[in-house]
Design a protein around this motif. Structure first.
Motif, PDB file in Angstrom:
ATOM      1  N   GLY A 167      55.640  44.169  23.469  1.00  0.00           N
ATOM      2  CA  GLY A 167      55.266  43.592  24.745  1.00  0.00           C
ATOM      3  C   GLY A 167      55.446  42.092  24.799  1.00  0.00           C
ATOM      4  N   THR A 168      55.594  41.455  23.644  1.00  0.00           N
ATOM      5  CA  THR A 168      55.821  40.013  23.633  1.00  0.00           C
ATOM      6  C   THR A 168      57.248  39.734  24.082  1.00  0.00           C
ATOM      7  OG1 THR A 168      54.411  39.966  21.684  1.00  0.00           O
ATOM      8  CG2 THR A 168      55.533  37.916  22.263  1.00  0.00           C
ATOM      9  N   MET A 169      57.398  38.710  24.890  1.00  0.00           N
ATOM     10  CA  MET A 169      58.682  38.483  25.529  1.00  0.00           C
ATOM     11  C   MET A 169      59.032  37.012  25.508  1.00  0.00           C
ATOM     12  SD  MET A 169      59.391  39.922  29.273  1.00  0.00           S
ATOM     13  CE  MET A 169      58.516  41.472  29.097  1.00  0.00           C
ATOM     14  N   ARG A 170      60.307  36.739  25.462  1.00  0.00           N
ATOM     15  CA  ARG A 170      60.754  35.342  25.503  1.00  0.00           C
ATOM     16  C   ARG A 170      62.060  35.274  26.283  1.00  0.00           C
ATOM     17  NH1 ARG A 170      63.393  31.813  21.146  1.00  0.00           N
ATOM     18  NH2 ARG A 170      63.358  33.660  19.865  1.00  0.00           N
ATOM     19  N   GLN A 171      62.133  34.278  27.187  1.00  0.00           N
ATOM     20  CA  GLN A 171      63.380  34.032  27.920  1.00  0.00           C
ATOM     21  C   GLN A 171      64.105  32.885  27.234  1.00  0.00           C
ATOM     22  OE1 GLN A 171      62.916  36.681  30.887  1.00  0.00           O
ATOM     23  NE2 GLN A 171      64.042  34.949  31.707  1.00  0.00           N
ATOM     24  N   MET A 172      65.391  32.951  27.174  1.00  0.00           N
ATOM     25  CA  MET A 172      66.124  31.814  26.628  1.00  0.00           C
ATOM     26  C   MET A 172      67.498  31.673  27.269  1.00  0.00           C
ATOM     27  SD  MET A 172      66.556  33.422  22.807  1.00  0.00           S
ATOM     28  CE  MET A 172      67.327  31.995  22.099  1.00  0.00           C
ATOM     29  N   SER A 173      67.905  30.421  27.433  1.00  0.00           N
ATOM     30  CA  SER A 173      69.249  30.109  27.916  1.00  0.00           C
ATOM     31  C   SER A 173      69.911  29.262  26.862  1.00  0.00           C
ATOM     32  CB  SER A 173      69.197  29.319  29.218  1.00  0.00           C
ATOM     33  OG  SER A 173      68.628  30.103  30.230  1.00  0.00           O
ATOM     34  N   LEU A 174      71.094  29.638  26.470  1.00  0.00           N
ATOM     35  CA  LEU A 174      71.794  28.832  25.480  1.00  0.00           C
ATOM     36  C   LEU A 174      73.290  28.870  25.708  1.00  0.00           C
ATOM     37  CD1 LEU A 174      71.522  30.799  22.106  1.00  0.00           C
ATOM     38  CD2 LEU A 174      70.035  31.200  23.983  1.00  0.00           C
ATOM     39  N   THR A 175      73.948  27.875  25.163  1.00  0.00           N
ATOM     40  CA  THR A 175      75.403  27.790  25.223  1.00  0.00           C
ATOM     41  C   THR A 175      75.928  27.816  23.799  1.00  0.00           C
ATOM     42  OG1 THR A 175      75.217  26.425  27.198  1.00  0.00           O
ATOM     43  CG2 THR A 175      77.340  26.442  26.082  1.00  0.00           C
ATOM     44  N   LEU A 176      76.782  28.792  23.522  1.00  0.00           N
ATOM     45  CA  LEU A 176      77.278  28.973  22.157  1.00  0.00           C
ATOM     46  C   LEU A 176      78.800  28.978  22.165  1.00  0.00           C
ATOM     47  CD1 LEU A 176      74.911  31.864  20.971  1.00  0.00           C
ATOM     48  CD2 LEU A 176      74.680  29.422  20.533  1.00  0.00           C
ATOM     49  N   PRO A 177      79.411  28.529  21.075  1.00  0.00           N
ATOM     50  CA  PRO A 177      80.879  28.555  20.998  1.00  0.00           C
ATOM     51  C   PRO A 177      81.384  29.950  20.637  1.00  0.00           C
ATOM     52  CG  PRO A 177      79.956  27.611  18.992  1.00  0.00           C
ATOM     53  CD  PRO A 177      78.786  27.937  19.873  1.00  0.00           C
ATOM     54  N   ALA A 178      82.416  30.417  21.331  1.00  0.00           N
ATOM     55  CA  ALA A 178      83.018  31.706  20.958  1.00  0.00           C
ATOM     56  C   ALA A 178      83.539  31.585  19.530  1.00  0.00           C
ATOM     57  CB  ALA A 178      84.143  32.056  21.917  1.00  0.00           C
ATOM     58  N   SER A 179      83.222  32.546  18.702  1.00  0.00           N
ATOM     59  CA  SER A 179      83.488  32.389  17.271  1.00  0.00           C
ATOM     60  C   SER A 179      84.916  32.742  16.893  1.00  0.00           C
ATOM     61  CB  SER A 179      82.517  33.249  16.469  1.00  0.00           C
ATOM     62  OG  SER A 179      82.599  34.567  16.929  1.00  0.00           O
ATOM     63  N   ALA A 180      85.628  33.392  17.809  1.00  0.00           N
ATOM     64  CA  ALA A 180      87.019  33.755  17.517  1.00  0.00           C
ATOM     65  C   ALA A 180      87.679  34.047  18.842  1.00  0.00           C
ATOM     66  CB  ALA A 180      87.070  34.987  16.617  1.00  0.00           C
ATOM     67  N   ASP A 181      88.999  34.170  18.811  1.00  0.00           N
ATOM     68  CA  ASP A 181      89.685  34.622  20.020  1.00  0.00           C
ATOM     69  C   ASP A 181      89.279  36.073  20.261  1.00  0.00           C
ATOM     70  OD1 ASP A 181      91.234  32.359  20.710  1.00  0.00           O
ATOM     71  OD2 ASP A 181      92.529  32.772  19.011  1.00  0.00           O
ATOM     72  N   LEU A 182      88.664  36.308  21.409  1.00  0.00           N
ATOM     73  CA  LEU A 182      88.220  37.661  21.709  1.00  0.00           C
ATOM     74  C   LEU A 182      89.100  38.195  22.814  1.00  0.00           C
ATOM     75  CD1 LEU A 182      84.389  37.027  21.954  1.00  0.00           C
ATOM     76  CD2 LEU A 182      85.662  37.890  20.001  1.00  0.00           C
ATOM     77  N   GLY A 183      89.751  39.300  22.569  1.00  0.00           N
ATOM     78  CA  GLY A 183      90.507  39.845  23.672  1.00  0.00           C
ATOM     79  C   GLY A 183      91.677  40.693  23.247  1.00  0.00           C
ATOM     80  N   VAL A 184      92.523  40.949  24.210  1.00  0.00           N
ATOM     81  CA  VAL A 184      93.704  41.772  24.007  1.00  0.00           C
ATOM     82  C   VAL A 184      94.924  40.870  24.188  1.00  0.00           C
ATOM     83  CG1 VAL A 184      92.606  43.930  24.626  1.00  0.00           C
ATOM     84  CG2 VAL A 184      93.496  42.485  26.417  1.00  0.00           C
ATOM     85  N   ASP A 185      96.114  41.415  24.135  1.00  0.00           N
ATOM     86  CA  ASP A 185      97.327  40.601  24.185  1.00  0.00           C
ATOM     87  C   ASP A 185      97.359  39.670  25.373  1.00  0.00           C
ATOM     88  OD1 ASP A 185      98.074  41.952  22.010  1.00  0.00           O
ATOM     89  OD2 ASP A 185      99.495  43.275  23.009  1.00  0.00           O
ATOM     90  N   MET A 186      97.060  40.210  26.530  1.00  0.00           N
ATOM     91  CA  MET A 186      97.280  39.488  27.772  1.00  0.00           C
ATOM     92  C   MET A 186      96.198  38.460  28.071  1.00  0.00           C
ATOM     93  SD  MET A 186      99.885  40.211  29.765  1.00  0.00           S
ATOM     94  CE  MET A 186     101.166  41.424  30.046  1.00  0.00           C
ATOM     95  N   ILE A 187      94.954  38.732  27.657  1.00  0.00           N
ATOM     96  CA  ILE A 187      93.863  37.883  28.134  1.00  0.00           C
ATOM     97  C   ILE A 187      92.683  37.959  27.173  1.00  0.00           C
ATOM     98  CG2 ILE A 187      92.744  39.650  29.602  1.00  0.00           C
ATOM     99  CD1 ILE A 187      92.649  37.207  31.707  1.00  0.00           C
ATOM    100  N   GLY A 188      91.929  36.847  27.112  1.00  0.00           N
ATOM    101  CA  GLY A 188      90.754  36.858  26.250  1.00  0.00           C
ATOM    102  C   GLY A 188      89.960  35.577  26.372  1.00  0.00           C
ATOM    103  N   VAL A 189      88.852  35.530  25.644  1.00  0.00           N
ATOM    104  CA  VAL A 189      88.021  34.327  25.561  1.00  0.00           C
ATOM    105  C   VAL A 189      88.534  33.507  24.384  1.00  0.00           C
ATOM    106  CG1 VAL A 189      85.694  33.436  25.178  1.00  0.00           C
ATOM    107  CG2 VAL A 189      86.015  35.564  26.463  1.00  0.00           C
ATOM    108  N   PRO A 190      89.003  32.267  24.628  1.00  0.00           N
ATOM    109  CA  PRO A 190      89.546  31.492  23.512  1.00  0.00           C
ATOM    110  C   PRO A 190      88.468  31.060  22.528  1.00  0.00           C
ATOM    111  CG  PRO A 190      89.616  30.227  25.566  1.00  0.00           C
ATOM    112  CD  PRO A 190      89.101  31.580  25.920  1.00  0.00           C
TER     113      PRO A 190
END
Ligand SMILES: [Zn+2]
Ligand SMILES: [Zn+2]
Length: 183
Positions: free
Chosen positions: A23-46
């Motif tokens: 029942g204990t809860m915590r909200q958080m907002s954070l900005t993190l660097p993508a750790s690797a190229d995520l995606g497929v040939d055509m498109i992804g998160v750099p």
């Protein structure tokens, strides 16, 4: 199945303040660097792109439930005209991290002590949400199938003269006659 997490990894989050109290809860907002190229040939998160996370961590009986959203930039190329494109993606995240592998099945995520690793959850959500055929714009006309020119630049009247099949066979006759004369 139990793996030790690196507390220095930006994607590894401590659940210490939840204290395993359901029942204990915590909200958080954070900005993190993508750790690797995520995606497929055509498109992804750099790699190293900024991923913005809005999360809720909630202690439940078996573990810690993480839910929320992640936003990240996308880069890739248009599947029709092959121009570079950039946009962004928003995905929903939801994952239950179990305290103990006694409650979890093979594919479930586990806490390492008080630590959990959000990166695999984010990666899976992004890969599922990527467009299969990203386009630079919805009405991108793509490339000419005859010559490969970009139709958006070539103009609406771009076309190729098609040699009629009957003319083509006549041309064949002419060149055969030429050959006869050479004999
Ligand atoms: Zn395009
Ligand atoms: Zn053409």
């Amino acid at each position: 199945m139990t793996q030790h997490l690196d507390p220095r990894s930006p994607w590894v989050i401590s659940t210490h303040d939840l204290g395993k109290r359901p029942g204990t809860m915590r909200q958080m907002s954070l900005t993190l660097p993508a750790s690797a190229d995520l995606g497929v040939d055509m498109i992804g998160v750099p790699k190293d792109a900024e991923v913005e996370l809005d999360l809720r961590l909630e202690a439940v009986m078996e573990g810690v439930l993480v839910s929320g959203t992640a936003q990240a930039p996308l880069t890739g190329e248009c599947a029709r005209c092959l121009d570079p494109l950039s946009s962004d993606i928003e995905v929903d995240l939801q994952e239950l991290f179990f305290y103990s592998d006694e409650d979890a099945s093979e594919d479930d995520s586990l806490l390492d002590g008080e630590l959990l690793d959000l990166e695999p959850t984010f990666r899976d959500a992004v890969v599922l949400a990527l467009p299969l055929s990203p386009v630079c714009r919805d009405d991108c006309p793509g490339l000419c199938t005859e010559c490969g020119i970009k139709l958006a630049e070539a103009g609406a009247d771009h076309r190729h003269e098609k040699i009629d099949a009957r003319w083509a066979s006549l041309q064949g006759l002419v060149s055969e006659n030429d050959n006869d004369q050479e004999k």
